[in-house]
Design a protein around this motif. Structure first.
Motif, PDB file in Angstrom:
ATOM      1  N   LYS A  87      11.096  -9.847  -0.017  1.00 41.81           N
ATOM      2  CA  LYS A  87      10.440  -9.613   1.288  1.00 41.81           C
ATOM      3  C   LYS A  87       8.929  -9.484   1.117  1.00 41.81           C
ATOM      4  O   LYS A  87       8.146  -9.998   1.920  1.00 41.81           O
ATOM      5  CB  LYS A  87      10.995  -8.337   1.933  1.00 41.81           C
ATOM      6  CG  LYS A  87      12.350  -8.533   2.580  1.00 41.81           C
ATOM      7  CD  LYS A  87      12.809  -7.253   3.242  1.00 41.81           C
ATOM      8  CE  LYS A  87      14.124  -7.450   3.982  1.00 41.81           C
ATOM      9  NZ  LYS A  87      14.721  -6.166   4.382  1.00 41.81           N
ATOM     10  N   PHE A  88       8.518  -8.767   0.070  1.00 39.18           N
ATOM     11  CA  PHE A  88       7.088  -8.559  -0.204  1.00 39.18           C
ATOM     12  C   PHE A  88       6.394  -9.917  -0.421  1.00 39.18           C
ATOM     13  O   PHE A  88       5.353 -10.187   0.164  1.00 39.18           O
ATOM     14  CB  PHE A  88       6.936  -7.666  -1.442  1.00 39.18           C
ATOM     15  CG  PHE A  88       5.514  -7.513  -1.907  1.00 39.18           C
ATOM     16  CD1 PHE A  88       4.643  -6.647  -1.267  1.00 39.18           C
ATOM     17  CD2 PHE A  88       5.047  -8.238  -3.007  1.00 39.18           C
ATOM     18  CE1 PHE A  88       3.325  -6.511  -1.700  1.00 39.18           C
ATOM     19  CE2 PHE A  88       3.736  -8.109  -3.444  1.00 39.18           C
ATOM     20  CZ  PHE A  88       2.874  -7.240  -2.790  1.00 39.18           C
ATOM     21  N   LEU A  89       6.990 -10.765  -1.241  1.00 39.09           N
ATOM     22  CA  LEU A  89       6.387 -12.072  -1.529  1.00 39.09           C
ATOM     23  C   LEU A  89       6.418 -12.982  -0.299  1.00 39.09           C
ATOM     24  O   LEU A  89       5.481 -13.752  -0.059  1.00 39.09           O
ATOM     25  CB  LEU A  89       7.114 -12.744  -2.709  1.00 39.09           C
ATOM     26  CG  LEU A  89       6.933 -12.051  -4.063  1.00 39.09           C
ATOM     27  CD1 LEU A  89       7.824 -12.693  -5.111  1.00 39.09           C
ATOM     28  CD2 LEU A  89       5.483 -12.072  -4.512  1.00 39.09           C
ATOM     29  N   TYR A  90       7.467 -12.867   0.486  1.00 38.38           N
ATOM     30  CA  TYR A  90       7.577 -13.666   1.718  1.00 38.38           C
ATOM     31  C   TYR A  90       6.416 -13.328   2.668  1.00 38.38           C
ATOM     32  O   TYR A  90       5.796 -14.221   3.255  1.00 38.38           O
ATOM     33  CB  TYR A  90       8.917 -13.397   2.401  1.00 38.38           C
ATOM     34  CG  TYR A  90       9.096 -14.159   3.693  1.00 38.38           C
ATOM     35  CD1 TYR A  90       9.485 -15.505   3.690  1.00 38.38           C
ATOM     36  CD2 TYR A  90       8.854 -13.534   4.924  1.00 38.38           C
ATOM     37  CE1 TYR A  90       9.626 -16.210   4.878  1.00 38.38           C
ATOM     38  CE2 TYR A  90       8.994 -14.236   6.114  1.00 38.38           C
ATOM     39  CZ  TYR A  90       9.379 -15.567   6.090  1.00 38.38           C
ATOM     40  OH  TYR A  90       9.513 -16.263   7.266  1.00 38.38           O
ATOM     41  N   ARG A  91       6.122 -12.023   2.777  1.00 42.13           N
ATOM     42  CA  ARG A  91       5.008 -11.581   3.651  1.00 42.13           C
ATOM     43  C   ARG A  91       3.687 -12.190   3.158  1.00 42.13           C
ATOM     44  O   ARG A  91       2.862 -12.631   3.960  1.00 42.13           O
ATOM     45  CB  ARG A  91       4.891 -10.051   3.637  1.00 42.13           C
ATOM     46  CG  ARG A  91       5.887  -9.359   4.548  1.00 42.13           C
ATOM     47  CD  ARG A  91       5.411  -7.974   4.949  1.00 42.13           C
ATOM     48  NE  ARG A  91       5.048  -7.126   3.829  1.00 42.13           N
ATOM     49  CZ  ARG A  91       5.919  -6.418   3.105  1.00 42.13           C
ATOM     50  NH1 ARG A  91       7.196  -6.480   3.400  1.00 42.13           N
ATOM     51  NH2 ARG A  91       5.514  -5.677   2.113  1.00 42.13           N
ATOM     52  N   GLN A 151       7.661   2.342  -3.535  1.00 37.68           N
ATOM     53  CA  GLN A 151       7.995   3.749  -3.281  1.00 37.68           C
ATOM     54  C   GLN A 151       8.011   4.601  -4.550  1.00 37.68           C
ATOM     55  O   GLN A 151       8.941   5.361  -4.815  1.00 37.68           O
ATOM     56  CB  GLN A 151       9.345   3.846  -2.552  1.00 37.68           C
ATOM     57  CG  GLN A 151       9.284   3.178  -1.192  1.00 37.68           C
ATOM     58  CD  GLN A 151      10.565   3.332  -0.397  1.00 37.68           C
ATOM     59  OE1 GLN A 151      11.634   3.563  -0.949  1.00 37.68           O
ATOM     60  NE2 GLN A 151      10.463   3.198   0.916  1.00 37.68           N
ATOM     61  N   GLY A 152       6.957   4.415  -5.368  1.00 37.02           N
ATOM     62  CA  GLY A 152       6.784   5.286  -6.524  1.00 37.02           C
ATOM     63  C   GLY A 152       7.577   4.939  -7.754  1.00 37.02           C
ATOM     64  O   GLY A 152       7.550   5.661  -8.748  1.00 37.02           O
ATOM     65  N   SER A 187       0.852  -1.191   0.000  1.00 39.03           N
ATOM     66  CA  SER A 187       0.000   0.000   0.000  1.00 39.03           C
ATOM     67  C   SER A 187       0.886   1.239   0.000  1.00 39.03           C
ATOM     68  O   SER A 187       1.896   1.278   0.696  1.00 39.03           O
ATOM     69  CB  SER A 187      -0.892   0.013   1.242  1.00 39.03           C
ATOM     70  OG  SER A 187      -1.765  -1.082   1.190  1.00 39.03           O
ATOM     71  N   GLY A 188       0.494   2.230  -0.788  1.00 38.54           N
ATOM     72  CA  GLY A 188       1.263   3.472  -0.835  1.00 38.54           C
ATOM     73  C   GLY A 188       2.436   3.444  -1.793  1.00 38.54           C
ATOM     74  O   GLY A 188       3.240   4.372  -1.835  1.00 38.54           O
TER      75      GLY A 188
END
Length: 245
Positions: free
Chosen positions: A237-241, A214-215, A39-40
């Protein structure tokens, strides 16, 4: 491959916050691109810029070779070519399902009521909502509302359809009915850009997956490259989460 949308050096600020930072991106006819990221990260803002719901501060957006930011194309006309399905459906609550699907056709495309009705019923049937044609939109479940919103967008005969997290406002049991409609559209060759948190959908349906952070576009590639061989630590890290939710 025939390019439909070509984005160059796109930047967008909200106050002092830089939401898009030199984004470069292209979309070919028949592609299904999913955009993933936290998000963001700028995903929805990128979609809204493509549809000119937000005006970028800098850069160029070419649609079929014309720079839409330079006024080479009428904005309302542009939005008929590039349809959008929103997170919260955006149906008119004071109109029934059929009227929701007819209104834009009559007002923007100047179709006759008969033609608009025929087209609306065709697409409502396609998304499994024809039997609800005369129902008030307030009577529908979230999944039904989103399917009507997809039918409404298709009624405008768009060349590209943008989906901004189309399942995130739905109860879990309704997500599948909307994703199934989108999978069918992808199989039929509709050109689509989908911002989504549904990783399995991104894996199954995409021709290309774009990971934003981050854009910026931090990484992009085939579903296999992104999900099986992520290159950056941020994507790993994103996929791990996601895998451990």
């Amino acid at each position: 491959m025939e390019s439909i949308i070509d984005i160059q050096h796109l930047q967008k600020h909200f106050g002092s916050l830089k939401v898009l930072n030199d984004v470069e991106f292209h979309l070919n006819k028949g592609e299904v691109i999913t955009i993933i990221g936290s998000s963001g990260s700028g995903k929805s803002t990128l979609l809204r810029c493509i549809n000119l719901l937000e005006v970028p501060d800098h850069g160029a957006i070419f649609y079929e070779g014309k720079d839409v930011l330079k006024g080479e194309i009428n904005i309302n006309q542009h939005r008929t070519h590039i349809g959008m399905v929103f997170q919260n459906f955006n149906l008119f609550n004071n109109k029934n399902v059929l009227e929701n699907c007819m209104l834009g056709q009559i007002k923007v495309l100047k179709r006759s009521k008969e033609e608009a009705r025929e087209k609306a019923l065709y697409y409502l049937d396609k998304v499994g909502m024809k039997e609800f044609a005369n129902a008030g939109s307030m009577q529908l479940s979230g999944g039904q509302k989103q399917r009507v919103a997809i039918a409404r967008a298709l009624c405008m005969d768009p060349k590209v359809l943008l989906f901004d997290e189309p399942t995130s406002a739905l109860d879990p049991e309704m997500v599948g009915e909307v994703l199934n409609v989108m999978k069918d559209l992808a199989k039929e060759g509709l050109t689509m850009i989908v911002v989504t948190h549904e990783m399995q959908f991104a894996k199954d349906v995409s021709t290309r997956v774009v990971f934003m952070d981050q854009g910026v576009i931090a990484e992009q590639g085939t579903p296999e490259e992104i999900f099986e061989h992520p290159q950056t630590e941020t994507l790993q890290k994103f996929l791990y989460r996601y895998r451990n939710q």
